[in-house]
Design an enzyme around this catalytic site. Structure first.
Site, PDB file in Angstrom:
ATOM      1  N   GLN A 160     -25.953 -44.917 -25.830  1.00  0.00           N
ATOM      2  CA  GLN A 160     -24.741 -44.314 -25.826  1.00  0.00           C
ATOM      3  C   GLN A 160     -24.653 -43.502 -27.446  1.00  0.00           C
ATOM      4  O   GLN A 160     -25.207 -44.091 -28.348  1.00  0.00           O
ATOM      5  CB  GLN A 160     -23.602 -45.733 -26.258  1.00  0.00           C
ATOM      6  CG  GLN A 160     -23.293 -46.309 -24.848  1.00  0.00           C
ATOM      7  CD  GLN A 160     -24.358 -47.223 -24.196  1.00  0.00           C
ATOM      8  OE1 GLN A 160     -25.064 -47.246 -24.930  1.00  0.00           O
ATOM      9  NE2 GLN A 160     -24.006 -47.275 -22.913  1.00  0.00           N
TER      10      GLN A 160
ATOM     11  N   CYS B 263     -18.405 -22.238 -29.848  1.00  0.00           N
ATOM     12  CA  CYS B 263     -19.200 -23.167 -29.422  1.00  0.00           C
ATOM     13  C   CYS B 263     -18.749 -23.708 -28.052  1.00  0.00           C
ATOM     14  O   CYS B 263     -19.564 -24.243 -27.017  1.00  0.00           O
ATOM     15  CB  CYS B 263     -19.933 -24.194 -30.335  1.00  0.00           C
ATOM     16  SG  CYS B 263     -20.900 -25.789 -29.690  1.00  0.00           S
TER      17      CYS B 263
ATOM     18  N   CYS C 191     -15.745 -43.349 -17.643  1.00  0.00           N
ATOM     19  CA  CYS C 191     -15.893 -42.037 -18.435  1.00  0.00           C
ATOM     20  C   CYS C 191     -14.977 -40.932 -17.652  1.00  0.00           C
ATOM     21  O   CYS C 191     -14.985 -39.920 -18.301  1.00  0.00           O
ATOM     22  CB  CYS C 191     -17.351 -41.502 -18.444  1.00  0.00           C
ATOM     23  SG  CYS C 191     -18.103 -41.335 -17.092  1.00  0.00           S
TER      24      CYS C 191
END
EC number: 2.1.1.190
Length: 465
Positions: A288, A77, A420
């Site tokens: 979020q 994945c 971030c």
């Protein structure tokens, strides 16, 4: 080294993307899925002059930091790049990444970092934390209907209905099974990217962790879902089901959501809380994905702002006003800026439903709105515009230099930077440190457990009067 060469190396470090780093006779190799301390056999896949990329062939001796992945498809994945690393080691890796960026790119002195950097903040349970998931729908190689996640760098779907994704809500697996059973029973075709035919493209699922409310939104290549009542009847039996809708996306595009939402059942939103603040979340709302960690992260931003009730605060890149509404509880006035009009509509609505009257929101680019406001205020009043505190939560590219220039001109006492991407944070910290500000507090947060991503809150104080 040359392509296809085999080597046995010890992993001594990890790169920003979670890849293991080791050396074969002094030649640096980057190895996906390797953990610090592993001794591994690797095959060189791409060789450059001074470094190369290798595939993990065999773990000769596992690291003390290595653990068994809870998901059998973790490697294929690619969504959980470091699931095979002990969680405490994950936190140490992320904290080290933030520190190194500030040290090397931000040129923050090491002795200062030793004083101001607080311990990394992780989660008690680093699974089942995501309140949102988007699943592509298609057919597997045998032609069976499936939904899940794309395998890394492919459009081959790893089926969630059979495997379950351990980052998402427990209800997701059951909801996907119901949707696929409905599609099979009534001959509803999945969308095919190559031909542009078929109906169901993606399934968006959201959960309000504090309320238990569930949302299902099917992204469709059309304007009608056949026998929708049959699907609704099954989905609404799931406890917490609050909102079922379709998103119309008839474009040949990789963009998932369409702009038009067709309600099918219940409300057109779900509600959730972060701390004392309530939010209404529509299918198109930005929100979020880890509300548990978000409360801790925004709590730190509020603490770092040191508000007493008399401050004017600007919140730039404010989204749906999540941080703004936190700040408004303790500030005199908050101004939020965000480029997405729908997000500002959400922010204004969320202010109303919480009875918050000291928060105003503006649509536009932060790097344009703030300089325009500064210039207009100076022209109209003959005085320089001031802010007591400026909070920024920019995208990964960080702050535009024109915005940083205006922040310096407005001379806030404190700048709280929520990041971030610690590399662009470090770049912007270097600019602010060179223009009258100094770092007072820094803390890394882990809203994205099992991945390489990390959030950081950094507070800078004005030192030049």
């Amino acid at each position: 080294m040359q392509k296809n060469e085999i080597a046995v190396i010890e992993i001594e470090d990890m790169g920003a993307g979670g890849e293991g780093i080791g050396k074969a006779d002094g030649y640096t190799l980057f190895v996906k899925d390797a953990v610090i301390g592993d001794v591994v056999e690797v095959k060189v896949m791409k060789a450059k002059k001074h470094y190369g990329y290798a595939r993990l062939m065999k773990i000769v001796k596992p690291s003390d930091q290595r653990v068994a992945a809870r998901c059998p498809e973790a490697r294929r994945c690619g969504g959980c790049q470091i699931q095979e690393m002990d969680y405490q080691a994950q936190l140490a890796f992320k904290n080290r990444k933030v520190r190194n960026h500030l040290l090397r790119l931000g040129e923050v002195p090491e002795e200062l970092l030793d004083r101001v950097m607080e311990p990394v903040c992780g989660m008690e349970e680093p699974f089942r934390y995501r309140n949102k998931a988007q699943f592509p729908v298609g057919r597997d190689r045998e032609g069976n209907l499936t939904a899940g996640f794309y395998a890394g760098r492919t459009h081959s779907i790893i089926p969630v209905p059979e495997l379950d994704c351990l980052l998402g809500a427990k209800e997701n697996q059951k909801i996907l099974r119901i949707i696929l059973e409905y599609m099979k029973e009534y001959g509803v075709e999945p969308y095919d990217e190559e031909s542009g035919r078929g109906l169901v493209r993606h399934v968006l699922l959201r959960k309000g962790f504090s309320t238990g409310e569930l949302m299902v939104c099917l992204v469709i290549n059309g304007r009608k879902l056949p026998r929708a009542e049959a699907l609704i009847g099954r989905l609404k039996e799931i406890p917490g089901m609050t909102s079922i809708s379709c998103s119309v996306n008839m474009e040949r595009t990789n963009v998932i959501m369409g702009s038009e939402i067709l309600p099918l059942y219940g409300k057109d939103y779900i509600t959730d809380r972060i701390g004392p603040v309530k939010y209404q979340i529509s299918p198109l709302s930005f929100y979020q994905v880890n509300p548990v960690m978000t409360e801790k992260l925004y709590g730190a931003a509020l603490e770092y702002a040191e508000l007493t009730g008399s401050e004017v605060v600007w919140d730039l890149y404010c989204g749906i006003g999540t941080i703004s509404l936190f700040l408004a509880q303790q500030a005199k006035q908050v101004y939020g800026v965000e480029i997405v009009p729908a997000a500002i509509e959400d922010a204004r609505r969320n202010a109303r439903i919480n009875g918050i009257e000291n928060a105003e929101f503006y649509v536009g680019k932060a790097e344009e709105v703030l300089p325009d406001y500064y210039a207009r205020y100076e022209k109209e009043t003959g005085r320089s515009a001031r802010a007591d505190v400026i909070v920024v939560d920019p995208p990964r590219k960080g702050c535009d230099e024109a915005l940083l220039e205006t922040i310096v001109k407005m001379q806030p006492e404190r700048v709280v930077y929520v990041s971030c991407d610690s590399a662009t944070l470090a770049r912007d910290v270097k600019y602010l440190r060179g223009n009258g500000y100094e770092v007072r507090k820094v803390r890394a947060f882990d809203p994205f457990c099992q991945t390489v991503h990390v959030e950081t809150v950094c507070c800078l104080h004005r030192v030049n009067s």
